[in-house]
Design a protein around this motif. Structure first.
Motif, PDB file in Angstrom:
ATOM      1  N   GLN A 290       0.733  -1.186  -0.148  1.00  0.00           N
ATOM      2  CA  GLN A 290       0.127   0.142   0.013  1.00  0.00           C
ATOM      3  C   GLN A 290       0.751   1.255   0.085  1.00  0.00           C
ATOM      4  OE1 GLN A 290      -3.402  -0.037  -0.330  1.00  0.00           O
ATOM      5  NE2 GLN A 290      -3.283   2.102  -0.294  1.00  0.00           N
ATOM      6  N   TYR A 293       2.269   1.782  -3.327  1.00  0.00           N
ATOM      7  CA  TYR A 293       1.368   2.426  -4.364  1.00  0.00           C
ATOM      8  C   TYR A 293       0.880   3.974  -3.995  1.00  0.00           C
ATOM      9  CZ  TYR A 293      -3.604   3.335  -6.153  1.00  0.00           C
ATOM     10  OH  TYR A 293      -4.641   3.797  -6.908  1.00  0.00           O
ATOM     11  N   CYS A 344      -2.878  -5.543  -2.723  1.00  0.00           N
ATOM     12  CA  CYS A 344      -3.471  -4.013  -3.115  1.00  0.00           C
ATOM     13  C   CYS A 344      -4.478  -4.073  -4.109  1.00  0.00           C
ATOM     14  CB  CYS A 344      -2.148  -3.248  -3.225  1.00  0.00           C
ATOM     15  SG  CYS A 344      -2.818  -1.463  -3.198  1.00  0.00           S
ATOM     16  N   ASP A 346      -6.114  -1.904  -5.401  1.00  0.00           N
ATOM     17  CA  ASP A 346      -6.230  -0.731  -6.069  1.00  0.00           C
ATOM     18  C   ASP A 346      -5.212  -0.862  -7.139  1.00  0.00           C
ATOM     19  OD1 ASP A 346      -7.928   0.565  -4.650  1.00  0.00           O
ATOM     20  OD2 ASP A 346      -6.643   1.522  -3.560  1.00  0.00           O
ATOM     21  N   VAL A 347      -4.179  -1.439  -6.799  1.00  0.00           N
ATOM     22  CA  VAL A 347      -3.074  -1.713  -7.935  1.00  0.00           C
ATOM     23  C   VAL A 347      -3.815  -2.781  -8.845  1.00  0.00           C
ATOM     24  CG1 VAL A 347      -0.737  -2.904  -8.317  1.00  0.00           C
ATOM     25  CG2 VAL A 347      -1.199  -1.434  -6.230  1.00  0.00           C
ATOM     26  N   ILE A 349      -6.771  -3.265  -9.869  1.00  0.00           N
ATOM     27  CA  ILE A 349      -7.655  -2.620 -10.653  1.00  0.00           C
ATOM     28  C   ILE A 349      -7.038  -1.872 -11.826  1.00  0.00           C
ATOM     29  CG2 ILE A 349      -9.548  -0.883 -10.849  1.00  0.00           C
ATOM     30  CD1 ILE A 349     -10.375  -1.988  -7.985  1.00  0.00           C
ATOM     31  N   LYS A 350      -5.752  -0.923 -11.202  1.00  0.00           N
ATOM     32  CA  LYS A 350      -5.284  -0.346 -12.061  1.00  0.00           C
ATOM     33  C   LYS A 350      -4.631  -1.183 -13.304  1.00  0.00           C
ATOM     34  CE  LYS A 350      -1.942   3.850 -12.133  1.00  0.00           C
ATOM     35  NZ  LYS A 350      -3.273   4.770 -11.923  1.00  0.00           N
ATOM     36  N   THR A 402     -14.906  -6.199 -13.490  1.00  0.00           N
ATOM     37  CA  THR A 402     -15.142  -4.681 -13.497  1.00  0.00           C
ATOM     38  C   THR A 402     -15.185  -4.357 -15.074  1.00  0.00           C
ATOM     39  OG1 THR A 402     -13.017  -4.193 -13.290  1.00  0.00           O
ATOM     40  CG2 THR A 402     -14.092  -4.681 -11.306  1.00  0.00           C
TER      41      THR A 402
END
Length: 456
Positions: A290, A293, A344, A346-347, A349-350, A402
């Protein structure tokens, strides 16, 4: 300038190198580290402030000529480098119980302090501290700020002015700084391998308050330090790094890919070691991931993989072949992203939003088989693929569940996920069969024991 076919700059470089080696031998003989097994003492000496930061002339902070001597400073850096190589310079010295002992002795803190000092002001106008050589302006006056010699070394400068002593000595200092950073990063890479406590130490480290200067960038923790080493090369291709100018090296190394400068090769090695430290420290450690990131590491790594990878027949990106000196750095970059995606969301998804990145990660995970699958031979090609890494699974699942990936999963990505589902079913069935066999064996053993007791 050349004499008899040899560069006079190279000749002076050899003189300085021999002098530094001699002084290192003398320093070793009189070293205050009497017990090589005293890791705490070793770590303490490695992490001490640099020679040029130790002596001050007045309240305004002007450094005197003794502390700013360019030869003394180079010897100081080389001495630390030798200590690191001797006590934590291999994986065998950094793993297991010894790795834990090194952390408890303060080795990780000392190594992070070194790499922080070398990088934290390399982009600032700081003429009083040793830093890595500048990239954006390699000939800036800051690079030659250490233009003083102490009384013991002044004769070198006085006798070699015609050989551009200041420039050659500065390049020797900066070359040694790169070597020291590379060695320290390599040890951090090895210490982070296989130890959750060692990885946590990266996040808990902070710059020593007594060594924080106003003209140095604000660094929060050891994770942030590692990110700055990746930021150092942002905007430069792999080959741009390998061609970084070092105008005192007239002899250039050759390989199958071309002609690269000696400095460029050292810079690539340093970057590769930094990426190795990031990959290992991000393994299965959520808070570290995290932090990486939050400090912008993912964008830096994605940019490097997307812009400097080749395209295969399926339109996907692949890693460079073995002839490229940056191949290992690419694999460590991709491995770092996979580790970050595992812990993580968020990573994940990115990464799931970029099809080219997904193909690079697929190749890193399973080689070319993973990206040469087609509808006719998919089952045959996927049969031998390795266990899907949890980080890569997180990326593919994020793309499937997603709207992050425009156009959704293609056949290759879908088949990889389906194959992993089949693998899990098979693994679960085998585990259930194993437990049933063990249960039957236990019942049979108990029955035999009961019969024996009845007979007796």
């Amino acid at each position: 300038m050349e004499e008899n076919g040899f560069s006079t700059g190279d000749h002076l470089h050899q003189i300085l190198s021999q002098l530094i080696d001699d002084e290192l031998c003398n320093a070793s003989a009189s070293s205050s580290i009497h017990d090589a097994a005293d890791l705490e003492s070793v770590a303490h000496h490695i992490g001490l402030p640099f020679h040029c930061d130790t002596l001050v002339d007045d309240v305004e902070g002007t450094h005197n000529c003794v502390s700013k001597c360019i030869i003394c400073s180079t010897v100081d850096l080389r001495r630390r480098m030798n200590l690191i190589k001797s006590h934590m310079g291999s994986m065998a010295q950094c793993r297991g119980a010894r790795g834990e002992s090194l952390r408890e002795a303060g080795a990780i803190d000392s190594l992070l302090s070194i790499v922080w000092r070398l990088i934290s002001s390399s982009n600032e106008d700081n003429i009083d501290s040793i830093t890595l050589p500048s990239i954006q302006n390699a000939q800036s006056s800051k690079d030659y700020a250490f233009d003083v010699c102490c009384e013991r070394h002044s004769h070198l400068r006085d006798n070699n002015k015609h050989l551009d002593f200041d420039i050659v000595a500065a390049k020797e200092l900066h070359s040694t700084a790169i070597d020291l950073a590379s060695v320290a990063l390599g040890s951090l890479r090895d210490l982070a391998c296989g130890s959750a406590l060692n990885r946590a130490a990266f996040l808990s480290w902070e710059p020593p308050a007594s060594q924080t200067f106003n003209n140095r960038m604000v660094i929060e923790n050891g994770v942030h330090v590692l990110v700055t080493y990746i930021q150092r090369y942002n905007g430069l291709s792999w080959e741009d790094i390998l061609y970084l100018d070092d105008n005192t090296n007239t002899t250039r190394a050759r390989d199958a890919s071309g002609i690269y400068t000696a400095r460029g090769r050292k810079e690539i090695r340093m970057l590769t070691n930094a990426l190795g430290a990031i990959r290992n420290s991000s393994h299965s450690t959520a808070d570290v991931c995290q932090s990486f990131y939050m400090h912008g590491l993912v964008d830096l790594l994605m940019w490097r993989l997307v812009h400097y990878s080749t395209t295969n027949s399926n339109g996907g990106s692949v890693l460079p072949d073995a002839s490229k000196p940056w191949r290992e750095a690419c694999f460590r970059t991709a491995g770092s992203l996979i580790n970050l995606a595992e812990k993580c969301p968020d990573v994940a998804i990115k990464l799931a939003s970029n099809r080219k990145i997904i193909y690079v990660l697929l190749e890193t995970w399973g080689g070319t088989n993973a990206i040469t699958v087609n509808n006719e031979n998919s089952k045959k090609s996927l049969r031998g693929l390795p266990l899907l890494h949890l980080g890569l699974a997180a990326v593919l699942n994020a793309a499937a569940e997603t709207t992050a990936l425009e156009g959704g999963l293609d056949d290759i990505m879908f088949q990889v996920l389906e194959k992993e589902k089949e693998r899990k079913k098979v693994a679960q069935r085998r585990e259930e069969e194993r437990k049933l066999r063990m249960k039957k064996a236990t019942l049979a053993t108990n029955t035999d024991r009961s019969e024996c007791r009845s007979i007796l």
